[in-house]
Write a protein that holds these residues in place. Structure first.
Motif, PDB file in Angstrom:
ATOM      1  N   ALA A 119       0.916  -1.346  -0.084  1.00  0.00           N
ATOM      2  CA  ALA A 119       0.147   0.039   0.004  1.00  0.00           C
ATOM      3  C   ALA A 119       0.781   1.205  -0.108  1.00  0.00           C
ATOM      4  N   GLU A 120       0.560   2.186  -0.738  1.00  0.00           N
ATOM      5  CA  GLU A 120       1.203   3.314  -0.925  1.00  0.00           C
ATOM      6  C   GLU A 120       0.320   4.600  -0.243  1.00  0.00           C
ATOM      7  N   LYS A 121       1.053   5.311   0.773  1.00  0.00           N
ATOM      8  CA  LYS A 121       0.384   6.530   1.290  1.00  0.00           C
ATOM      9  C   LYS A 121       0.448   7.512   0.553  1.00  0.00           C
ATOM     10  N   ILE A 122      -0.858   8.303   0.144  1.00  0.00           N
ATOM     11  CA  ILE A 122      -0.919   9.408  -0.835  1.00  0.00           C
ATOM     12  C   ILE A 122      -0.162  10.572  -0.464  1.00  0.00           C
ATOM     13  N   ARG A 123       0.464  11.225  -0.973  1.00  0.00           N
ATOM     14  CA  ARG A 123       1.354  12.337  -0.632  1.00  0.00           C
ATOM     15  C   ARG A 123       0.391  13.645  -0.518  1.00  0.00           C
ATOM     16  N   ASN A 124       0.619  14.538   0.741  1.00  0.00           N
ATOM     17  CA  ASN A 124      -0.002  15.634   0.844  1.00  0.00           C
ATOM     18  C   ASN A 124       0.055  16.758  -0.149  1.00  0.00           C
TER      19      ASN A 124
END
Length: 277
Positions: free
Chosen positions: A270-275
């Motif tokens: 899973a990849e956390k979306i960048r702000n």
């Protein structure tokens, strides 16, 4: 901590401390193979900060340390101090100075939000009773743009030897025969993906690998039993029962001329979306 969680963690700690004497035996080379393949999915960059929970003897933590280089840092966490000592010895033998190993419960590390570029858990998430809460905690520590990797067993886990083991055990000690194995809750791609998403993870992808594990001799299987989660079962047998179960397992493999075991592995990333602000 709930009594159920405390019981599960204590059991896992006891089992894998006991299994440490065979955990790194050549017959259990799959730990290193699947640990390396998990790290390969992450495309770690030099300087990355990585948390590896349920790290065992370093099968994924050590490859991660090599990948991130001297400017990076790996923190490995496990309940079994005996396995952590093996990990320390191996990392020191490789001259790695960018890796540390801590004994403890990964759900109570007390670390700040978003402090790692990657968080890794290989064959460990199913040892906690509330897997969704565990994923939430791991995801919390992933920084924007970072990744969470959770590796688990699929439908076939060292078959047909595994099924034969349980059939022999049921005949010898029916009180110890299993009802369900922990990873069966997430043994399909869709259920593993659903778990990560329920824990808040985004952009989840699951890769299913159908493979095999070669045996150099039938005895390799018993070594695998002693070096893994089944150790907690066989340690409850008396000496006569132990030998009966062991011999019946070896007889099954030899009579059927089994030289490789089927094993399915699921890799979830899973990849956390960048702000964007």
């Amino acid at each position: 901590m709930s009594s159920q969680k405390e019981e599960m963690l204590t059991r896992a700690k006891t089992v894998f401390n006991a299994a440490s004497d065979y955990f790194d035996a050549p017959a259990l080379s799959f730990w290193n193979r699947y640990g390396q393949q998990t790290i390969d999915q992450l495309s770690l960059r030099p300087g990355a900060q990585v948390l590896d929970v349920c790290c065992g003897s370093g099968a994924s933590a050590i490859p991660a340390a090599i990948r991130v280089g001297p400017t990076g840092h790996i923190m490995g966490v496990d309940l079994a101090e005996s396995l952590l000592e093996l990990a320390r010895q191996k990392s020191q033998a490789k001259g790695l100075k960018n890796i540390e190993f801590r004994c403890g419960d990964f759900e109570n590390l007390g670390l700040p939000d978003g402090c790692f570029d990657a968080v890794v858990c290989v064959f460990g998430i199913f040892f906690v009773p509330d897997m969704e809460a565990a994923v939430q905690e791991l995801w919390r520590m992933v920084r924007p743009g970072g990744k969470l990797a959770i590796t688990s067993w699929g439908e076939k886990v060292f078959e047909p030897a595994n099924q034969a083991f349980w059939e022999v055990l049921a005949a010898e000690r029916p009180d110890l025969a299993k009802t369900v194995t922990p990873w069966e809750r997430i043994r399909h791609s869709d259920t593993l993906q659903a778990l990560l998403e329920a824990g808040g993870a985004t952009q989840v992808q699951v890769l299913s690998h159908i493979g095999s594990h070669k045996l150099t001799a039938a005895e390799d299987w018993w070594t695998m039993v002693l070096g893994g989660g089944l150790r907690g079962i066989v340690n409850q047998l008396n000496s006569a029962e132990w030998e009966q179960v062991r011999q019946a397992n070896l007889d099954f493999l030899q009579s059927n001329q089994i030289q490789a075991l089927e094993v399915d592995v699921l890799y979830a990333i899973a990849e956390k979306i960048r702000n964007l602000t």
